[in-house]
Design an enzyme around this catalytic site. Sequence first.
Site: not given
Length: 462
Positions: A22, A109, A154-155, A276, A282, A284, A289, A321, A324
């Site tokens: 590791s 341990n 709302t919605h 872009s 563009k 963006n 995102e 292990q 991590k």
Amino acid sequence: MTLWATRMGAAPADEMMAFTASLHFDRRLAASDIEGSIAHVHGLEKAGIVTPEESAELVEALRRTGDELAESVFEFQPGDEDIHTAIERRVRELAGDVGAKLHSGRSRNDQVATALRLYAREQLTLIAGLALELQATLLRRAKEAGPSYMPGYTHLQRAQPVLLAHYLLAHGWALTRDVDRLFATLGRLNVSPLGAGALAGSSLPLDPDEVASTLAMPARFENSLDAVSDRDFVAEALFDIALIGVHLSRVGEEVALFSTEEFAFFRLDDAWATGSSMLPQKKNPDVAELARGKAGRLIGDLTGFLATLKGLPLAYNRDLQEDKEPFFDAVDQVSLALVAVEGLLGTVSFDVQRMQEAADSPNLVAVTLAEWLVARGVPFRHAHGIVAALVRESLERKVPLSELLEAHPSFGEDALELLEPGSGLARYTTAGGAGPEAVARQMERFESQLLIDRERLASWTS
Ligand code: ARG
């Protein structure tokens, strides 16, 4: 050579080491491992297992190893399975026979459990600090927003006007709970497992309480089996982080939506938007995102690790292990995301005129009109029906709502002021509501909570 090679009749297979080692990811525990090891050395000295001179030699060798690691001049050897064995190997090279005493009464341990708790304590404190900075930015933007308002949804349908400050602080309060959760997790993880040994404690006269206080941990483990197998703190931290990710994801979704040409409420700062490769026009919202996208990964870190824990028998198993990589990934990603979203929200500009125009649509005062009738004794259900009929009639006959109101026996001319831009909003005066007076009080409370949380954070960093 590995530290345990003497037990085996053959050298470890390269493929076995490739699968089980590791070191490539747990080297970031180096400083925490050294801190835990120094506390252990003090414990060995107290127990009379090493002399004060030997203790000083061990601490010196550990410090030097720590410096070599920090300066990236540490030379790793093929037998270094993980950071813990690499450090112990180097201490033995530096301190000879004295170095060979370091691991008395200790197992990897309890060692790894200690190092991971120390690392988590540091990292969760840093994450809480970043969340507080984002909250401070939301507060600054809310203050700057003054009386500006926007439609609340709302919605995803326009519902009622809300102050822009109210909207910004809504995201701020979610972060208040995130910070509170981080502090609660910090409180629970601040327990020392050192002295639990491999699983049963030790026959040497060690004092786990003393070691805990050297590590500035207010408590030691109660049960050695639990101490070496408990990774609740990792799961909890992963949940706290995943929920921060979910909150940032919701911010990201709104920034992406509100900066579309269709909404055009928000304009991204050029430094916080991307272009872009093909479409020259563009601009963006990639930060927004990715803030949304990272949440999926953070949720995966949590659920993947819960699956690792499920069904593990007591006490230590090598499966642990696997704590991590998801934890390190979550810490890294949420830290980057908090900083990025802070930059995004700190620089985005608001098209207040457009937001207010959208909020001034007469339909958004519908409930205020109904409540105006309620205040004059009309039962709410009846008032709701009257206003709904008026809204429908206005839409169907294409007659302005104001004309219908003026002519209506229950309303008349007095009610017209409710249609003035922003006038409905001023009526939301109840505690926690979206109107100017309530938001001013809310802002004070938010600011004082921020101060309290900054002090709580300082108590973790000192
Ligand atoms: N690298 C190991 C881990 O992260 C350290 C503990 C190894 N213990 C053992 N008994 N093999 O869990």
